[in-house]
Every structure is written in structure tokens, then in C-alpha cells.
Write a protein that holds these residues in place. Structure first.
Motif, PDB file in Angstrom:
ATOM      1  N   VAL A   5       1.534  17.376   2.578  1.00 45.80           N
ATOM      2  CA  VAL A   5       1.285  18.682   3.167  1.00 45.80           C
ATOM      3  C   VAL A   5       2.582  19.471   3.199  1.00 45.80           C
ATOM      4  CG1 VAL A   5       0.463  19.961   5.160  1.00 45.80           C
ATOM      5  CG2 VAL A   5      -0.596  17.774   4.561  1.00 45.80           C
ATOM      6  N   GLU A   6       2.625  20.563   2.411  1.00 41.68           N
ATOM      7  CA  GLU A   6       3.801  21.428   2.375  1.00 41.68           C
ATOM      8  C   GLU A   6       3.734  22.478   3.477  1.00 41.68           C
ATOM      9  OE1 GLU A   6       2.765  20.719  -2.093  1.00 41.68           O
ATOM     10  OE2 GLU A   6       1.687  21.099  -0.222  1.00 41.68           O
ATOM     11  N   SER A   7       4.904  22.908   3.923  1.00 42.61           N
ATOM     12  CA  SER A   7       5.006  23.994   4.882  1.00 42.61           C
ATOM     13  C   SER A   7       6.371  24.653   4.728  1.00 42.61           C
ATOM     14  CB  SER A   7       4.807  23.498   6.311  1.00 42.61           C
ATOM     15  OG  SER A   7       5.808  22.567   6.676  1.00 42.61           O
ATOM     16  N   GLY A   8       6.544  25.801   5.367  1.00 43.63           N
ATOM     17  CA  GLY A   8       7.828  26.474   5.372  1.00 43.63           C
ATOM     18  C   GLY A   8       7.940  27.676   4.462  1.00 43.63           C
ATOM     19  N   GLY A   9       6.912  27.936   3.672  1.00 41.92           N
ATOM     20  CA  GLY A   9       6.944  29.096   2.804  1.00 41.92           C
ATOM     21  C   GLY A   9       6.796  30.381   3.593  1.00 41.92           C
ATOM     22  N   GLY A  10       7.018  31.493   2.905  1.00 39.43           N
ATOM     23  CA  GLY A  10       6.903  32.783   3.544  1.00 39.43           C
ATOM     24  C   GLY A  10       7.547  33.868   2.721  1.00 39.43           C
ATOM     25  N   LEU A  11       7.734  35.014   3.345  1.00 41.64           N
ATOM     26  CA  LEU A  11       8.351  36.176   2.709  1.00 41.64           C
ATOM     27  C   LEU A  11       9.817  36.248   3.101  1.00 41.64           C
ATOM     28  CD1 LEU A  11       8.116  38.862   1.130  1.00 41.64           C
ATOM     29  CD2 LEU A  11       7.471  39.935   3.299  1.00 41.64           C
ATOM     30  N   TYR A 100       4.173  10.666 -10.871  1.00 42.44           N
ATOM     31  CA  TYR A 100       3.753   9.464 -11.569  1.00 42.44           C
ATOM     32  C   TYR A 100       2.392   8.971 -11.053  1.00 42.44           C
ATOM     33  CZ  TYR A 100       3.785   4.768 -13.528  1.00 42.44           C
ATOM     34  OH  TYR A 100       3.461   3.619 -14.209  1.00 42.44           O
ATOM     35  N   SER A 101       2.199   9.008  -9.741  1.00 39.67           N
ATOM     36  CA  SER A 101       0.956   8.533  -9.150  1.00 39.67           C
ATOM     37  C   SER A 101      -0.112   9.612  -9.054  1.00 39.67           C
ATOM     38  CB  SER A 101       1.223   7.958  -7.759  1.00 39.67           C
ATOM     39  OG  SER A 101       2.097   6.850  -7.830  1.00 39.67           O
ATOM     40  N   GLY A 102       0.248  10.860  -9.377  1.00 38.18           N
ATOM     41  CA  GLY A 102      -0.720  11.941  -9.368  1.00 38.18           C
ATOM     42  C   GLY A 102      -1.060  12.484  -8.001  1.00 38.18           C
ATOM     43  N   HIS A 103      -0.153  12.374  -7.050  1.00 37.69           N
ATOM     44  CA  HIS A 103      -0.369  12.878  -5.699  1.00 37.69           C
ATOM     45  C   HIS A 103       0.371  14.194  -5.516  1.00 37.69           C
ATOM     46  CE1 HIS A 103      -0.825   8.355  -4.802  1.00 37.69           C
ATOM     47  NE2 HIS A 103      -2.027   8.878  -4.949  1.00 37.69           N
ATOM     48  N   TRP A 104      -0.374  15.230  -5.225  1.00 36.78           N
ATOM     49  CA  TRP A 104       0.165  16.581  -5.041  1.00 36.78           C
ATOM     50  C   TRP A 104      -0.245  17.156  -3.705  1.00 36.78           C
ATOM     51  CZ3 TRP A 104       2.426  19.852  -9.051  1.00 36.78           C
ATOM     52  CH2 TRP A 104       2.658  19.159 -10.258  1.00 36.78           C
ATOM     53  N   GLY A 105       0.627  17.977  -3.145  1.00 34.80           N
ATOM     54  CA  GLY A 105       0.279  18.721  -1.954  1.00 34.80           C
ATOM     55  C   GLY A 105      -0.536  19.949  -2.309  1.00 34.80           C
ATOM     56  N   GLN A 106      -0.915  20.707  -1.286  1.00 33.53           N
ATOM     57  CA  GLN A 106      -1.745  21.891  -1.488  1.00 33.53           C
ATOM     58  C   GLN A 106      -0.938  23.115  -1.893  1.00 33.53           C
ATOM     59  OE1 GLN A 106      -0.552  21.070   1.452  1.00 33.53           O
ATOM     60  NE2 GLN A 106       0.152  23.049   2.263  1.00 33.53           N
ATOM     61  N   GLY A 107       0.368  23.058  -1.718  1.00 34.60           N
ATOM     62  CA  GLY A 107       1.248  24.149  -2.077  1.00 34.60           C
ATOM     63  C   GLY A 107       1.537  25.085  -0.918  1.00 34.60           C
ATOM     64  N   THR A 108       2.701  25.714  -0.971  1.00 35.97           N
ATOM     65  CA  THR A 108       3.077  26.724   0.006  1.00 35.97           C
ATOM     66  C   THR A 108       3.682  27.918  -0.731  1.00 35.97           C
ATOM     67  OG1 THR A 108       4.304  27.127   2.076  1.00 35.97           O
ATOM     68  CG2 THR A 108       5.379  25.730   0.432  1.00 35.97           C
ATOM     69  N   GLN A 109       3.285  29.113  -0.340  1.00 40.56           N
ATOM     70  CA  GLN A 109       3.685  30.326  -1.040  1.00 40.56           C
ATOM     71  C   GLN A 109       5.077  30.768  -0.604  1.00 40.56           C
ATOM     72  OE1 GLN A 109       1.941  32.421  -3.431  1.00 40.56           O
ATOM     73  NE2 GLN A 109       4.022  33.281  -3.542  1.00 40.56           N
ATOM     74  N   VAL A 110       5.927  31.031  -1.575  1.00 37.59           N
ATOM     75  CA  VAL A 110       7.240  31.625  -1.345  1.00 37.59           C
ATOM     76  C   VAL A 110       7.279  32.963  -2.065  1.00 37.59           C
ATOM     77  CG1 VAL A 110       9.722  31.444  -1.777  1.00 37.59           C
ATOM     78  CG2 VAL A 110       8.414  29.423  -1.058  1.00 37.59           C
ATOM     79  N   THR A 111       7.547  34.011  -1.326  1.00 40.09           N
ATOM     80  CA  THR A 111       7.645  35.348  -1.904  1.00 40.09           C
ATOM     81  C   THR A 111       9.015  35.925  -1.597  1.00 40.09           C
ATOM     82  OG1 THR A 111       5.268  35.710  -1.617  1.00 40.09           O
ATOM     83  CG2 THR A 111       6.642  37.646  -2.004  1.00 40.09           C
ATOM     84  N   VAL A 112       9.751  36.269  -2.640  1.00 38.93           N
ATOM     85  CA  VAL A 112      11.085  36.849  -2.505  1.00 38.93           C
ATOM     86  C   VAL A 112      10.999  38.295  -2.952  1.00 38.93           C
ATOM     87  CG1 VAL A 112      13.514  36.656  -3.085  1.00 38.93           C
ATOM     88  CG2 VAL A 112      12.077  34.599  -3.002  1.00 38.93           C
ATOM     89  N   SER A 113      11.142  39.196  -2.013  1.00 36.14           N
ATOM     90  CA  SER A 113      10.961  40.615  -2.309  1.00 36.14           C
ATOM     91  C   SER A 113      11.707  41.455  -1.291  1.00 36.14           C
ATOM     92  CB  SER A 113       9.479  40.978  -2.291  1.00 36.14           C
ATOM     93  OG  SER A 113       9.288  42.362  -2.521  1.00 36.14           O
ATOM     94  N   SER A 114      12.213  42.588  -1.760  1.00 36.30           N
ATOM     95  CA  SER A 114      12.854  43.546  -0.877  1.00 36.30           C
ATOM     96  C   SER A 114      11.862  44.563  -0.341  1.00 36.30           C
ATOM     97  CB  SER A 114      13.994  44.262  -1.606  1.00 36.30           C
ATOM     98  OG  SER A 114      13.504  44.952  -2.745  1.00 36.30           O
TER      99      SER A 114
END
Length: 114
Positions: A5-11, A100-114
Motif C-alpha cells: 500500500v503506497e501513500s505520500g503522493g500529492g501536489l 520478481y514475485s509480481g506483487h504491486w501496490g495500487q499506486g500513489t499520484q505525484v503531481t509536480v506543477s506550478s
């Protein structure tokens, strides 16, 4: 049952920083290689970084080397990606994975913008 479980993304503004986290259950990071992979809008998957905790080695794509740092906290069974000096080109969904084992998280969005 393996779960990531990923977290910490944002704008964030260009030049700013974010720290992504990936909490694992069902296995221990210290026994396997862990990766961060990202997918920018309209583009394919891009490998970003990896850590081999067993050997204490880290690896980075040229596009992020010197700006990103991958690490683990074995006590918390958590993977991190510290992202500094962010650029608009870093905008993407970021995934942690045991590829290698094929285990992925759901992803977290990172947006870099002014």
C-alpha cells in the motif's frame, strides 16, 4: 496474503520534495529486492529505483539519480522513496513492487506543477 500500500503522493511545486511510503504485509522487505516504478500520463511504465536490503545496495534510473533516495525501515516493514528537487517530468503514478514475485501496490499520484 501479500499486500503493498503506497501513500505520500500529492501536489508539489517544482523544486519541492515528497516522501512516498509503501507498507508491506505478508512478506518482509529485508528478504527481497523492492522497486519503485512510475507511469507518467500517456506513457509506459518506467523503472525508477530498487533496493537490495540483503546486500545494502541501491539503484536508480539516470533520470532521478542524485535527487531520489530509496530506503527501508525493516522494523516497520516499510519501503520509502524520498524525492527532492522535483521536476514536472516526475509527474506520474508511483508504484512499489516486488517485481520478481509480481506483487504491486495500487499506486500513489505525484503531481509536480506550478
Amino acid at each position: 496474503q501479500v499486500q503493498l500500500v503506497e501513500s505520500g503522493g500529492g501536489l508539489v511545486q517544482p523544486g519541492g520534495s515528497l516522501r512516498l511510503s509503501c507498507a508491506a504485509s505478508g512478506f518482509t522487505f529485508s528478504t527481497t529486492w523492492m522497486h519503485w516504478v512510475r507511469q507518467a500520463p500517456g506513457k509506459g511504465l518506467e523503472w525508477v529505483s530498487a533496493i537490495d536490503s540483503r546486500a545494502g545496495n541501491t539503484y536508480y534510473a539516470d533520470s532521478v539519480k542524485g535527487r531520489f533516495t530509496i530506503s527501508t525501515d525493516n522494523a516497520k516493514n516499510t519501503l520509502y522513496l524520498q524525492m527532492n528537487s522535483l521536476k514536472s517530468e516526475d509527474t506520474a503514478v508511483y508504484y512499489c513492487a516486488d517485481i520478481y514475485s509480481g506483487h504491486w501496490g495500487q499506486g500513489t499520484q505525484v503531481t509536480v506543477s506550478s
